[in-house]
Design an enzyme around this catalytic site. Structure first.
Site, PDB file in Angstrom:
ATOM      1  N   ASP A 432       0.857  -1.181   0.000  1.00 29.97           N
ATOM      2  CA  ASP A 432       0.000   0.000   0.000  1.00 29.97           C
ATOM      3  C   ASP A 432       0.895   1.233   0.000  1.00 29.97           C
ATOM      4  OD1 ASP A 432      -2.329   1.597   0.285  1.00 29.97           O
ATOM      5  OD2 ASP A 432      -1.978   1.684   2.445  1.00 29.97           O
ATOM      6  N   GLU A 556      -8.761  14.245   7.608  1.00 32.70           N
ATOM      7  CA  GLU A 556      -9.761  15.098   8.249  1.00 32.70           C
ATOM      8  C   GLU A 556      -9.130  15.943   9.340  1.00 32.70           C
ATOM      9  OE1 GLU A 556     -13.055  12.780   9.630  1.00 32.70           O
ATOM     10  OE2 GLU A 556     -14.175  13.223   7.804  1.00 32.70           O
ATOM     11  N   THR A 731      -2.618   1.204  -4.632  1.00 30.41           N
ATOM     12  CA  THR A 731      -3.130   2.325  -3.850  1.00 30.41           C
ATOM     13  C   THR A 731      -4.466   2.793  -4.397  1.00 30.41           C
ATOM     14  OG1 THR A 731      -2.648   4.591  -3.140  1.00 30.41           O
ATOM     15  CG2 THR A 731      -1.824   3.931  -5.291  1.00 30.41           C
TER      16      THR A 731
END
EC number: 7.6.2.1
Length: 1211
Positions: A432, A556, A731
């Site tokens: 990843d 976030e 990804t």
């Protein structure tokens, strides 16, 4: 997504009456639910013996020896049943004791959990009871920092809005606080008396293992009216989670005991097995099949795994050896007995029953007897030794300080020890990007607002163009926001110009952008006083010091913190009210709905109501999911800016909004309520409503955050490439971002020819592009190619063009797959696994979206990162940083493979040595099935005399220095493709075993066999003396052979190697020196003592041992000089290099203090040493804390300038 084993239920839903207030009419039949006991143990007192025996005899090795033991009992065999029964009994007993003890510990743990005190609301009061007594429907009270004893639906808390904070670190590893809320009708019931009067029913789905999925509804009866409220994951408190920052809560149990989500996830992980283990199991299975034929076919349920062609050949050859020896011996016996004088000699008359028995049955009986005689070619101790080696060897990974991450205080974890040697056979690494190659620490860098790009420099937002230090036109947008009351100042000093009629609109759009960032999220805030935040024109330092945000997504958190630095500070929410301060001015928004993020939509939204009453939708997500739904805003400029951000390797999100009319909102609210209260197909209905809501958006802009690379990622990827390992990056990021990061981390080289398979729309278009790429690879004279493929094109390629796609991928040095869904990652790995080469795959990731590929790969590596611990929990190994992968593969993987490969082949070698003299002896005893060795020797050969040296070797061997292995990744190629278990290596060990066995047997026969004066008293040389001589030479030779294979000697190696030989002599002297009353025969009495009393015996033993080992030494010497491998060259270089003793020395915590004394010692010798030379070793000492040994080497360096000729053992 975490999935497991879901229990079967007759109905799709369950009905739960809160406080177990069932309807009073007699027609209702309550559903039956299990109790709240957790059972992790496997056995009880009553079923332990039969269940444990059944499980142990499901192991093919144990079953094989059970069959041999039964054959020995049923027919007349040359060896005692004890020879097979005693080792089998030993293995079964030891394993049973180990498993029984482990299960006893599980029982104690279960009793502790099930007996924990809890408080339940019953009969109008709080009743203290035990956790195991909780029933579905009970109302349970949980206090702060307590763990939830069952899966509960939140009813109320000490807060007016009925919210609470929990942490699920024990479930998924996420340490951030999660907010859960109660429905409004029960949130006000904060006392036991009020809750006792609650009349409500919960209808929800049957238990399932998915931690993040829950659907239900609560029907509350108030004043003869029924109120229906939807229940989702935000209402469910999972067993194992902990209550935080909340004084107490009340919840109703909906799932209990083994039906809780935590318990269901116990069963979710499947077992992986290494190639070597599969090889061993297949070997045992093959031999069992040969011995039991059709009679015991019930064990065919054993799960079959693929083994490479070389492994299959390996098994077939050993099967042929065993069967051939038995068949040849049986045929030669009957050939010999064809002559009358040998068929029934005078000294061995047959009985009447033997004369009249069937020849076929006699042939089968003799074949089985020979099979029993030679069955030790497969030792039962091999299975136990391999298991012990795997279990004990796995501890070295956790103990390795080089795999310890000091910042996070995390060491490497081993979740399964069955795959250690697979770390040395990896051909493909799938990784990843976010959180694995990068830090997953997001920093806000740039944004695009209304088509204008800004970047954050020193905490200030600066429009793209002039720098903040320019003499004019430099007032940042940040300063403009802080002086909203002075428009003239903004327009005259800003670096961008607008006409007067557009000024208010421009400021409105910019303010709305950061309001959207501050409101559209699921960020939680710690309970810290926030008064005064943002009261001044600039209070960014105050905001950051007093507010601490918690978020499940680092993106976030970074965006909310950036908005706070700019002056729009999110200060929390309470009772569905979200509060933000804009430059000190408090604004409140009512949170009406949250449209949660999901991987299909790739966006999230919130619907809020402003103080003015207008209802707004704020949405953020990937540009591919936001821009197509936008009908306004500067879409094209923003799209260009997003691509530019991506080229810099930044992660991008688009921000948009929509304003609803009252009628529109009523329609939306109604449809959301219907979808959220549906018990059937809730996800599909919600997806449809979300799509209806998140359309006709007005684009506000885009954000760009940076996720910097982890330390030494580029060096690690380059090392993997040098080791012959292909690296694929999988990804979910967009194409430009992924390519930029691949270039920066060294996955793609600047000189590499980058091929692209992206934006394919149809099967034909995809196939044509693949053919073009294949031609380019063939025609381009480029050493390395890289391939970029996106998720959409990958789906087309895998649909009908798998072979062509794999051909292109195999010819590429690096592959980058972007815009990948989690299941696509697993599918890609699956495709590589089943390719004709059958490569070993390794997947590494850090988040829940990586779990599927981690479980699909042969070896799964979890990064203990910031996206929770789902990946680490579901992986085979867990490490803190990607850079540790090189040490894990090149050092631990290399060592484990060398050790296990030598262990397996050495076991077969020493048993070929063991059984071949037995086979040769049959030619001298008319194939009468007479055993060459005493039964005690047969029993203890693999258990005591030769087991420990190879076990210690398999745990401690380091054939080359660890630092050399890590610094020379090319050495990994020497063991790749199962090189040490190839047919060539196997034949060498097998032929070596046969040659040694011939020397043992014929050397003893010709040197000592006809020497009647051997014992000095006229006693003749008997068969037990001959067999004992062969056995003695064999034990010494195979132990010395293990010593020759050992490169890394410790005191433990010396103890077990030479101690095994000494133990054999002591045991034999003791065994043959006493008349044992429980033995039926005393064949060995005084044999060993008389044998060793002869000087010619010692000469013969020495001569045969030297002859056997001389052949091996000659082969090694010529092989190293004529055809040395890279590893052997590195060993030679290491031996001749200077001061390499520093590299393999131990360290201890008191290193700094001891280094001070080393420096003083060196300073006294400074007159004779080069200052540069001294400082070099002082730095090494300080850095590595390898103190005493470093000091010795440094002092020696002063005098001799080299450690070449110095033996560390001598030091």
């Amino acid at each position: 997504m975490i999935t497991g084993l879901d229990p079967p239920h007759q109905s799709d839903t369950r009905t739960i009456y809160i406080a177990n207030r069932f309807p009073q009419n007699g027609l209702y039949t309550p559903q039956k639910f299990i109790d709240n006991r957790i059972i992790s143990s496997k056995y009880t007192v009553w079923n332990f013996v039969p269940k444990n025996l059944f499980e142990q005899f499901r192991r093919v090795a144990n079953f094989y020896f059970l069959i041999i033991f039964l054959v020995q009992l049923m027919i007349d065999t040359p060896t005692s049943p004890i020879t097979s029964g005693l080792p089998l009994f030993f293995v079964i007993t030891v394993t049973a004791i180990k498993q029984g003890y482990e299960d006893w510990l599980r029982h104690n743990s279960d009793n502790e959990v099930n007996g924990a005190p809890v408080y339940v609301v019953r009969s109008g009061g709080l009743v203290k009871t035990r956790s195991k007594n909780i029933r579905v429907g009970d109302i349970v009270r949980i206090a702060k920092d307590e763990i939830f004893p069952a899966d509960l639906v939140l009813l109320s808390s000490d807060r007016p809005d009925g919210s609470c904070h929990i942490t699920t670190a024990s479930l998924d590893g996420e340490t951030n606080l999660k907010t859960h809320v109660a429905v409004p009708e029960t949130a006000v019931l904060q006392t036991v008396a009020n809750l006792d009067s609650l009349i409500a029913v919960i209808e929800c789905q049957q238990p399932e293992a998915d931690l993040y999925r829950f659907m239900g509804r609560m029907i509350i009866t108030q004043q003869m009216e029924e109120i229906v409220r939807p229940l989702g994951p935000e209402s469910l408190l999972l067993r194992g989670a902990r209550l935080k920052n909340t004084k107490e809560i009340f919840g109703v149990a909906v799932y209990t005991g083994m039906e809780t989500k935590m318990a269901l996830n116990y069963k979710s992980k499947s077992q992986k097995r290494s190639a070597v283990e599969k090889l061993t199991c297949r070997a045992h299975l093959a031999f069992v099949a040969a011995s039991r034929t059709v009679l015991f076919s019930w064990t065919n349920h054993v799960h079959q795994h693929h083994v490479s062609r070389s492994m299959n050949t390996f098994l077939i050859i050993y099967l042929i050896i065993l069967i051939s020896e038995a068949i040849i011996s049986t045929i030669l016996k009957y050939t010999w007995q064809a002559e009358e004088k040998w068929n029934e000699p005078w000294y061995n008359q047959k009985t009447e029953h033997q004369r009249n028995s069937s020849k076929i049955l006699r042939f089968i009986s003799d074949f089985l007897a020979f099979l029993v005689l030679y069955n030790f070619i497969i030792p039962i101790s091999l299975y136990v030794t391999v298991e012990m080696q795997k279990f004990l060897g796995s501890f070295f990974i956790g103990w390795d300080l080089d795999l310890y991450h000091e910042e996070s205080d995390q060491k490497a974890q081993v979740n399964t020890s069955d795959l250690n040697e697979e770390l040395g056979q990896v051909n493909y690494v799938f990784t990843d990007k976010t959180g694995t190659l990068t830090e997953n620490e997001m920093q806000f860098r740039e944004c695009s607002i209304n088509g204008i790009k800004y970047q954050e420099i020193n905490g200030r937002l600066v429009p793209e163009g002039p720098t903040p230090d320019s003499s004019e036109g430099n007032l940042s947008y940040l300063s403009g926001l802080s002086h909203l009351s002075n428009l003239a100042h903004l327009t005259s000093s800003s670096s961008f110009r607008t006409s007067p009629e557009n000024e208010n609109e421009l400021i409105k759009e910019h303010g709305l952008f950061f309001k959207a960032v501050s409101l559209c999220h699921t960020v939680q805030i710690s309970n810290v006083q926030s008064d005064g935040i943002g009261d001044g024109p600039w209070q960014s330092s105050l905001a950051s010091s007093q507010l601490e945000y918690y978020a499940s997504s680092p993106d976030e958190k970074a965006l909310v913190e950036a908005a706070a630095r700019i002056g729009i500070v999110f200060i929390g929410n309470s009772e569905e009210i979200m509060e933000i301060k804009i430059l000190g001015k408090l604004e409140r928004y009512r949170l009406l709905h949250v449209l949660e993020f999901d991987s299909d939509r790739r966006r999230m939204s919130v619907i809020v109501q402003a103080c003015s009453g207008e209802k707004l939708l704020f949405a953020k997500g990937a540009e591919s999911s936001i821009l197509p739904n936008c009908i306004g805003g500067d879409i094209e400029k923003t799209r260009i800016h997003v691509d530019e951000f991506a080229l810099k390797g930044l992660r991008t999100l688009c921000i948009a909004y929509r304003q609803f009319t009252p009628n529109e909102y009523e329609e939306i609210d109604r449809r959301l309520f219907e979808a959220r209260t549906a018990l059937q197909q809730r996800e599909e209905k919600l997806a449809e409503v979300f799509q209806f809501i998140e359309k006709d958006l007005i684009l506000l802009g885009a954000t760009a955050v940076e996720d910097r690379l982890q330390d030494k990622v580029q060096e690690t990827i380059e090392a993997l490439r040098m080791a012959g390992i292909k690296v694929w990056v999988l990804t979910g990021d967009k194409h430009e971002t992924a390519v930029s990061v691949s270039l920066s981390c060294g996955h793609f080289h600047r000189t590499m020819n980058i091929l692209e398979l992206i934006n394919q729309k149809s099967d034909n278009e995809c196939a044509e592009q693949l053919r073009q790429l294949a031609r380019r690879i063939t025609e381009d004279h480029v050493i390395q190619h890289g391939l970029v493929v996106d998720g959409t094109s990958l789906s087309l390629a895998l649909r009908e063009h798998e072979k062509l796609f794999m051909e292109v991928c195999r010819n590429c040095s690096a592959v980058l797959c972007c815009r990948m869904a989690p299941l696509q990652k697993a599918k890609v790995i699956r495709l590589i696994k089943i390719s004709p080469e059958k490569p070993i795959t390794l997947a590494v990731g850090d988040g829940a979206n990586d779990v599927s590929m981690i479980q699909e790969a042969h070896v799964g590596i979890g990064i203990m990162g910031k996206e929770g611990r789902q990946a680490a929990r579901n992986s085979d190994y867990a490490i803190a940083r990607f850079k540790f992968l090189s040490k894990l593969l090149f050092v631990h993987g290399h060592f484990y493979y060398i050790r296990i490969a030598t262990l397996v082949q050495y076991f077969f070698y020493k048993n070929v040595c063991f059984i071949t003299p037995q086979f040769l002896y049959q030619f001298y005893c008319l194939f009468s099935q007479q055993t060459l060795y005493d039964s005690m020797y047969l029993t203890l050969y693999n258990i005591c005399f030769t087991s420990l040296p190879v076990l210690i070797y398999s745990l401690l061997e380091q054939h080359i220095d660890p630092h050399v292995l890590q610094n020379k990744p090319t050495l990994y190629r020497d063991i790749s493709k199962n090189h040490l278990l190839s047919i060539k290596t196997f034949l060498y060990w097998t032929i070596l075993g046969f040659s040694h066995a011939f020397i043992f047997f014929f050397g003893s026969y010709f040197l000592m066999g006809k020497d009647t004066s051997l014992l000095g008293n006229g006693q003749m040389f008997g068969n037990w003396t001959f067999g004992t001589l062969v056995f003695t030479v064999m034990v010494i030779t195979v132990t010395a052979k293990m010593a020759l294979e050992t490169h890394f000697w410790t005191w433990i190696n010396h103890l077990v190697t030479w101690g095994s030989i000494i133990f054999y002599f002591i045991f034999s002297l003791f065994y043959s020196g006493i008349l044992w009353p429980f033995l039926s025969s005393q064949n060995m009495y005084f044999v060993f003592i008389q044998l060793l009393s002869s000087g010619s015996t010692w000469f013969a033993i020495t001569l045969m041992v030297v002859t056997c080992l001389f052949l091996d030494i000659v082969k090694k010497v010529f092989g190293r000089h004529l055809h040395p491998t890279s590893t052997e060259k590195a060993q030679l270089t290491q031996t001749n290099s200077s001061i390499k003793c520093l590299d393999s020395m131990c360290c201890f915590p008191e290193g700094e203090a001891a280094c001070a004394s080393v420096r003083r010692m060196l300073e006294r010798a400074i007159g004779r040493c080069s200052p540069t030379h001294i400082s070099r070793y002082v730095r090494v000492c300080k850095k590595s804390q390898r103190v005493f040994q470093s000091a010795v080497c440094a002092v020696l360096a002063c005098t001799s300038q080299s450690c070449t000729a110095i033996s560390w053992t001598a030091l």
